[in-house]
Design a protein around this motif. Sequence first.
Motif, mmCIF file in Angstrom:
data_model
loop_
_atom_site.group_PDB
_atom_site.id
_atom_site.type_symbol
_atom_site.label_atom_id
_atom_site.label_comp_id
_atom_site.label_asym_id
_atom_site.label_seq_id
_atom_site.Cartn_x
_atom_site.Cartn_y
_atom_site.Cartn_z
ATOM 1 N N PHE A 1 60.226 6.827 -81.627
ATOM 2 C CA PHE A 1 59.782 5.686 -80.838
ATOM 3 C C PHE A 1 59.543 4.465 -81.722
ATOM 4 O O PHE A 1 59.940 3.350 -81.375
ATOM 5 C CB PHE A 1 58.501 6.032 -80.072
ATOM 6 N N ILE A 2 58.915 4.667 -82.870
ATOM 7 C CA ILE A 2 58.676 3.556 -83.801
ATOM 8 C C ILE A 2 60.000 2.978 -84.286
ATOM 9 O O ILE A 2 60.165 1.751 -84.380
ATOM 10 C CB ILE A 2 57.803 4.023 -84.984
ATOM 11 N N ALA A 3 60.955 3.837 -84.594
ATOM 12 C CA ALA A 3 62.262 3.374 -85.051
ATOM 13 C C ALA A 3 62.976 2.585 -83.960
ATOM 14 O O ALA A 3 63.531 1.515 -84.216
ATOM 15 C CB ALA A 3 63.115 4.568 -85.486
ATOM 16 N N TYR A 4 62.953 3.092 -82.745
ATOM 17 C CA TYR A 4 63.613 2.391 -81.637
ATOM 18 C C TYR A 4 62.979 1.022 -81.405
ATOM 19 O O TYR A 4 63.677 0.015 -81.250
ATOM 20 C CB TYR A 4 63.535 3.237 -80.362
ATOM 21 N N HIS A 5 61.658 0.987 -81.398
ATOM 22 C CA HIS A 5 60.964 -0.284 -81.183
ATOM 23 C C HIS A 5 61.247 -1.265 -82.318
ATOM 24 O O HIS A 5 61.504 -2.443 -82.074
ATOM 25 C CB HIS A 5 59.462 -0.055 -81.058
ATOM 26 N N GLY A 6 61.206 -0.784 -83.540
ATOM 27 C CA GLY A 6 61.422 -1.655 -84.689
ATOM 28 C C GLY A 6 62.837 -2.202 -84.766
ATOM 29 O O GLY A 6 63.046 -3.352 -85.153
ATOM 30 N N ILE A 7 63.812 -1.401 -84.397
ATOM 31 C CA ILE A 7 65.209 -1.834 -84.498
ATOM 32 C C ILE A 7 65.609 -2.736 -83.335
ATOM 33 O O ILE A 7 66.388 -3.667 -83.499
ATOM 34 C CB ILE A 7 66.129 -0.598 -84.614
ATOM 35 N N THR A 8 65.060 -2.507 -82.158
ATOM 36 C CA THR A 8 65.475 -3.286 -80.990
ATOM 37 C C THR A 8 64.571 -4.476 -80.691
ATOM 38 O O THR A 8 64.871 -5.252 -79.788
ATOM 39 C CB THR A 8 65.526 -2.393 -79.732
ATOM 40 N N TYR A 9 63.464 -4.651 -81.429
ATOM 41 C CA TYR A 9 62.514 -5.727 -81.152
ATOM 42 C C TYR A 9 63.129 -7.095 -81.437
ATOM 43 O O TYR A 9 63.845 -7.281 -82.414
ATOM 44 C CB TYR A 9 61.250 -5.562 -81.997
ATOM 45 N N ARG A 10 62.846 -8.043 -80.568
ATOM 46 C CA ARG A 10 63.242 -9.438 -80.779
ATOM 47 C C ARG A 10 62.051 -10.334 -80.483
ATOM 48 O O ARG A 10 61.250 -10.046 -79.600
ATOM 49 C CB ARG A 10 64.404 -9.830 -79.877
ATOM 50 N N VAL B 1 60.586 -7.683 -90.869
ATOM 51 C CA VAL B 1 59.660 -6.619 -91.260
ATOM 52 C C VAL B 1 59.731 -5.457 -90.276
ATOM 53 O O VAL B 1 59.768 -4.290 -90.681
ATOM 54 C CB VAL B 1 58.221 -7.171 -91.368
ATOM 55 N N ARG B 2 59.772 -5.746 -88.986
ATOM 56 C CA ARG B 2 59.877 -4.662 -87.993
ATOM 57 C C ARG B 2 61.213 -3.940 -88.106
ATOM 58 O O ARG B 2 61.282 -2.725 -87.931
ATOM 59 C CB ARG B 2 59.697 -5.200 -86.589
ATOM 60 N N LEU B 3 62.276 -4.670 -88.381
ATOM 61 C CA LEU B 3 63.584 -4.051 -88.564
ATOM 62 C C LEU B 3 63.567 -3.123 -89.773
ATOM 63 O O LEU B 3 64.074 -1.997 -89.721
ATOM 64 C CB LEU B 3 64.651 -5.122 -88.723
ATOM 65 N N TYR B 4 62.971 -3.562 -90.866
ATOM 66 C CA TYR B 4 62.876 -2.755 -92.079
ATOM 67 C C TYR B 4 62.053 -1.492 -91.832
ATOM 68 O O TYR B 4 62.462 -0.390 -92.192
ATOM 69 C CB TYR B 4 62.254 -3.605 -93.194
ATOM 70 N N MET B 5 60.886 -1.642 -91.208
ATOM 71 C CA MET B 5 60.032 -0.490 -90.929
ATOM 72 C C MET B 5 60.684 0.460 -89.916
ATOM 73 O O MET B 5 60.521 1.676 -90.000
ATOM 74 C CB MET B 5 58.668 -0.939 -90.414
ATOM 75 N N GLY B 6 61.442 -0.101 -88.972
ATOM 76 C CA GLY B 6 62.168 0.735 -88.018
ATOM 77 C C GLY B 6 63.226 1.579 -88.693
ATOM 78 O O GLY B 6 63.421 2.745 -88.348
ATOM 79 N N CYS B 7 63.901 1.012 -89.678
ATOM 80 C CA CYS B 7 64.918 1.766 -90.417
ATOM 81 C C CYS B 7 64.288 2.875 -91.253
ATOM 82 O O CYS B 7 64.827 3.980 -91.340
ATOM 83 C CB CYS B 7 65.732 0.829 -91.296
ATOM 84 N N ILE B 8 63.144 2.583 -91.858
ATOM 85 C CA ILE B 8 62.440 3.612 -92.619
ATOM 86 C C ILE B 8 61.976 4.730 -91.686
ATOM 87 O O ILE B 8 62.112 5.920 -92.005
ATOM 88 C CB ILE B 8 61.252 3.004 -93.383
ATOM 89 N N ALA B 9 61.450 4.370 -90.525
ATOM 90 C CA ALA B 9 61.013 5.379 -89.558
ATOM 91 C C ALA B 9 62.192 6.221 -89.083
ATOM 92 O O ALA B 9 62.051 7.431 -88.869
ATOM 93 C CB ALA B 9 60.318 4.714 -88.373
ATOM 94 N N LEU B 10 63.357 5.597 -88.922
ATOM 95 C CA LEU B 10 64.541 6.345 -88.497
ATOM 96 C C LEU B 10 64.957 7.369 -89.550
ATOM 97 O O LEU B 10 65.330 8.493 -89.217
ATOM 98 C CB LEU B 10 65.695 5.388 -88.207
ATOM 99 N N VAL B 11 64.870 6.997 -90.816
ATOM 100 C CA VAL B 11 65.209 7.938 -91.892
ATOM 101 C C VAL B 11 64.269 9.137 -91.861
ATOM 102 O O VAL B 11 64.717 10.288 -91.933
ATOM 103 C CB VAL B 11 65.160 7.229 -93.268
ATOM 104 N N PHE B 12 62.962 8.894 -91.738
ATOM 105 C CA PHE B 12 62.011 9.999 -91.674
ATOM 106 C C PHE B 12 62.215 10.837 -90.416
ATOM 107 O O PHE B 12 62.113 12.065 -90.456
ATOM 108 C CB PHE B 12 60.573 9.489 -91.740
ATOM 109 N N CYS B 13 62.501 10.189 -89.307
ATOM 110 C CA CYS B 13 62.731 10.905 -88.050
ATOM 111 C C CYS B 13 63.932 11.849 -88.184
ATOM 112 O O CYS B 13 63.846 13.031 -87.827
ATOM 113 C CB CYS B 13 62.960 9.904 -86.923
#
Length: 58
Positions: free
Chosen positions: A12-21, A30-42
């Motif tokens: 959910f964090i990855a989806y929100h971070g990557i799709t947020y505008r 920053v949200r895009l970067y954190m979303g990508c990191i969350a996706l890697v951990f997920c």
Amino acid sequence: MFDIIFVLVTGFIAYHGITYRTPDGDKDTVRLYMGCIALVFCLWVLFNDVLGLPLRGG
């Protein structure tokens, strides 16, 4: 059970971070970067712990 909850929350964090505008329609770096990191951990926990597929050789 903890692994499945972890995958859902980080997904959910990855989806929100990557799709947020922003309201202007721009991506927030920053949200895009954190979303990508969350996706890697997920994906790491999903493949390694939940599905049991080893991500490293050996």
